[in-house]
Design a protein around this motif. Structure first.
Motif, mmCIF file in Angstrom:
data_model
loop_
_atom_site.group_PDB
_atom_site.id
_atom_site.type_symbol
_atom_site.label_atom_id
_atom_site.label_comp_id
_atom_site.label_asym_id
_atom_site.label_seq_id
_atom_site.Cartn_x
_atom_site.Cartn_y
_atom_site.Cartn_z
ATOM 1 N N ASN A 215 0.848 -1.192 0.000
ATOM 2 C CA ASN A 215 0.000 0.000 0.000
ATOM 3 C C ASN A 215 0.879 1.236 0.000
ATOM 4 N N ILE A 216 0.668 2.087 -1.002
ATOM 5 C CA ILE A 216 1.445 3.326 -1.073
ATOM 6 C C ILE A 216 0.479 4.480 -0.852
ATOM 7 N N PHE A 217 0.580 5.085 0.336
ATOM 8 C CA PHE A 217 -0.421 6.089 0.698
ATOM 9 C C PHE A 217 -0.139 7.441 0.041
ATOM 10 N N ASN A 218 -1.202 8.206 -0.080
ATOM 11 C CA ASN A 218 -1.177 9.502 -0.781
ATOM 12 C C ASN A 218 -0.552 9.349 -2.178
ATOM 13 N N ASN A 219 -0.812 8.215 -2.803
ATOM 14 C CA ASN A 219 -0.296 7.885 -4.142
ATOM 15 C C ASN A 219 1.220 8.087 -4.246
ATOM 16 N N GLY A 220 1.896 7.948 -3.134
ATOM 17 C CA GLY A 220 3.364 8.081 -3.141
ATOM 18 C C GLY A 220 3.825 9.516 -2.990
ATOM 19 N N GLU A 221 2.872 10.462 -2.924
ATOM 20 C CA GLU A 221 3.236 11.887 -2.783
ATOM 21 C C GLU A 221 3.610 12.177 -1.329
ATOM 22 N N MET A 222 4.731 11.654 -0.918
ATOM 23 C CA MET A 222 5.165 11.814 0.470
ATOM 24 C C MET A 222 6.664 11.750 0.490
ATOM 25 N N SER A 223 7.288 12.382 1.448
ATOM 26 C CA SER A 223 8.720 12.146 1.621
ATOM 27 C C SER A 223 9.058 12.088 3.104
ATOM 28 N N ARG A 224 10.110 11.337 3.382
ATOM 29 C CA ARG A 224 10.534 11.132 4.761
ATOM 30 C C ARG A 224 12.037 11.345 4.876
ATOM 31 N N ASP A 225 12.427 11.890 6.022
ATOM 32 C CA ASP A 225 13.849 12.108 6.275
ATOM 33 C C ASP A 225 14.419 10.828 6.920
ATOM 34 N N PHE A 226 14.504 9.758 6.134
ATOM 35 C CA PHE A 226 14.966 8.459 6.645
ATOM 36 C C PHE A 226 16.361 8.614 7.282
ATOM 37 N N THR A 227 16.476 8.157 8.525
ATOM 38 C CA THR A 227 17.732 8.330 9.261
ATOM 39 C C THR A 227 18.240 6.963 9.711
ATOM 40 N N TYR A 228 19.463 6.663 9.354
ATOM 41 C CA TYR A 228 20.000 5.327 9.628
ATOM 42 C C TYR A 228 20.288 5.153 11.125
ATOM 43 N N ILE A 229 19.978 3.971 11.612
ATOM 44 C CA ILE A 229 20.053 3.706 13.055
ATOM 45 C C ILE A 229 21.425 4.004 13.670
ATOM 46 N N ASP A 230 22.515 3.706 12.957
ATOM 47 C CA ASP A 230 23.842 3.961 13.561
ATOM 48 C C ASP A 230 24.089 5.460 13.753
ATOM 49 N N ASP A 231 23.567 6.259 12.828
ATOM 50 C CA ASP A 231 23.711 7.712 12.991
ATOM 51 C C ASP A 231 22.928 8.173 14.222
ATOM 52 N N VAL A 232 21.750 7.589 14.403
ATOM 53 C CA VAL A 232 20.922 7.942 15.564
ATOM 54 C C VAL A 232 21.621 7.503 16.862
#
Ligand SMILES: NC(=O)c1ccc[n+]([C@@H]2O[C@H](COP(=O)([O-])OP(=O)(O)OC[C@H]3O[C@@H](n4cnc5c(N)ncnc54)[C@H](O)[C@@H]3O)[C@@H](O)[C@H]2O)c1
Length: 342
Positions: A215-232
Motif C-alpha cells: 500500500n502506497i499512501f497519498n499515491n506516493g506523494e510523500m517524503s521522509r527524512d529516513f535516518t540510519y540507526i547507527d547515525d541515531v
C-alpha cells in the motif's frame, strides 16, 4: 568505573542499538522493557539475546535486563533505589502513528502515565541527565521546511504526536521545577537492521519478497527524512555527556541550546528527505524484485513530509549523518535476509 545508565525500551529497535553501543563503551547498563506484543515479541527477545552475546565478548561493560512497565511506579522506584542510575535514556513508548487512531489508550498509558512516573523518579533520585524520545511527528502538517526546533509545534495531527509534544512539555516543567537536565530527541523515521515490523522498510520488504502488493499512501506523494540507526545511536550516545546547564542568561528561547531551563529539544534526522517512490525504487534494486503497487489515499494522522534541520545538534556534538539511504537499505536488507533466513 563507568556511569550507570538506565535505558527504557531496551528490547525495542532504538533501545537495543543504544544498549549495544553503551555496552561496547563499557557502561553499566540497566535495560528495562515490558516486552509488549504491539509487534512480534520474538524479535524483541532476539534483540535481548544479541545483547547477552555481546556481554560475553565484552568484559568491561555490564547489562542487566528488567521486565517491567513504566506504569508500575513501585517497580520503577525499586529500580532507581537499587541501581541509582546517573543517566536515563527513555526510549520506551507506544510508538506508531496509525495505531494511535485505533488504540489511543495505549499511548495515554505508556507515553503519558509512564513518562510522568519516570519524571517523578528522576526528581526523587536526582539524575545527571534525562534523555527522552520525542518525534518528528510533533511538526504535524507544518509546510515550512526544514523543520527547526524553533518552529511552532502546537498542531499535532495524530494522538501519537500529541503525546510526544506532551512529553516535551512535561519534561520542561520538571526541568524547570527540579533542575533536572533534560534532552528531548525528535527522531526522524529511523530505519536499519533490527528495525520495527510496523514501519515501511520492514512492511515493504516482507511484502515484495512474498509477492504481496504494498500500500502506497497519498499515491506516493510523500517524503521522509529516513535516518540510519547507527547515525541515531551515535548521536544519542554522544549527547549523554552533554547535559544542558542552567545558564545565567534568562532571555534565550525555549528551543535554543541555551534555554533558561536545563532542558533542550534536538532534531535527530538525516537532513535529506527522500520521496517515498524513490525509497521503494532503492528497495526494489536491493531486493532485485519489483513491488506490486497499490496506490491509496492519504491515511488519517499521516503527514506529507518530514525534513530535519540539524544545525542545533551539529553545533552541539558535530553531528553529521554518515550513512546514505542506499547504503542503509543495503545493510537493512542484508540483515533482514539473514535474520528471517531468506
Ligand atoms: N523508530 C522511529 O522511526 C522513531 C521515530 C520517532 C520517534 N520514535 C520514538 O523513539 C522511541 C523508540 O522507538 P522504537 O522505534 O525503538 O520503538 P519500539 O516499539 O521498537 O521500542 C519501544 C519499546 O518500549 C517498550 N515499551 C512500550 N511501552 C512500555 C511501557 N509502558 N513500559 C515498558 N516498556 C514499554 C516496548 O516493548 C518496546 O520494546 C519511542 O519513544 C518512539 O516513539 C521512534
Amino acid at each position: 568505573m563507568q556511569a550507570r545508565i538506565l535505558v527504557t525500551g531496551a528490547a525495542g529497535f532504538i533501545g537495543f542499538h543504544v544498549c549495544k553501543e553503551l555496552i561496547k563503551e563499557g557502561f553499566w547498563v540497566i535495560g528495562l522493557d515490558n516486552l509488549n506484543n504491539y509487534y512480534d515479541v520474538n524479535l524483541k527477545k532476539a534483540r535481548l539475546r544479541e545483547l547477552s552475546k555481546l556481554l560475553k565478548i565484552k568484559r568491561n561493560g555490564s547489562f542487566i535486563f528488567i521486565k517491567t512497565n513504566l506504569e508500575d511506579k513501585r517497580s520503577l522506584n525499586q529500580i532507581f533505589k537499587k541501581n541509582k542510575p546517573q543517566k536515563v535514556i527513555n526510549l520506551a513508548a507506544q510508538a506508531g502513528v496509525r495505531y494511535s487512531i485505533t488504540n489511543p489508550n495505549a499511548y495515554v498509558s505508556s507515553n503519558l502515565v509512564g513518562f510522568a512516573n519516570l519524571l517523578e523518579l528522576c526528581k526523587d533520585y536526582p539524575v545527571e541527565h534525562l534523555m527522552y524520545a520525542s518525534s518528528s511527528s510533533v511538526y504535524g502538517g507544518n509546510t515550512k521546511t526544514p523543520f527547526s526546533e524553533k518552529d511552532f509545534v502546537d498542531s499535532p495531527v495524530s494522538f501519537y504526536a500529541a503525546t510526544k509534544k506532551a512529553n516535551e512539555l512535561m519534561a520542561h516543567s520538571y526541568s524547570h521545577l527540579y533542575k533536572i537536565p533534560c534532552t528531548g530527541m525528535r527522531f526522524f523515521t529511523v530505519y536499519g537492521p533490527w528495525g520495527r515490523p510496523d514501519m515501511a522498510p520492514m512492511i515493504f520488504t516482507k511484502s515484495i519478497l512474498a509477492d504481496v502488493p504494498i500500500n502506497i499512501f497519498n499515491n506516493g506523494e510523500m517524503s521522509r527524512d529516513f535516518t540510519y540507526i547507527d547515525d541515531v545511536t551515535n548521536a544519542v550516545v554522544n549527547l549523554l555527556s552533554k547535559p544542558p546547564n542552567s545558564p545565567s542568561n534568562k532571555q534565550k528561547t525555549y528551543s535554543s541550546l541555551e534555554s533558561s531551563v536545563p532542558h533542550r529539544i534536538l532534531n535527530i534526522g538525516n537532513n535529506k528527505p527522500t520521496k517515498l517512490l524513490d525509497f521503494i525504487n532503492l528497495l526494489e534494486m536491493e531486493l532485485l524484485k519489483k513491488a506490486k503497487r497499490n496506490l491509496k489515499e492519504m491515511q488519517p494522522g499521516d503527514v506529507k513530509e518530514t525534513y530535519a534541520d540539524i544545525n542545533l545538534i551539529r553545533e552541539l556534538i558535530d553531528f553529521e549523518p554518515k550513512i546514505s539511504l542506499k547504503q542503509g537499505i543495503k545493510k537493512f536488507v542484508n540483515w533482514y535476509k539473514n535474520f528471517y533466513k531468506i
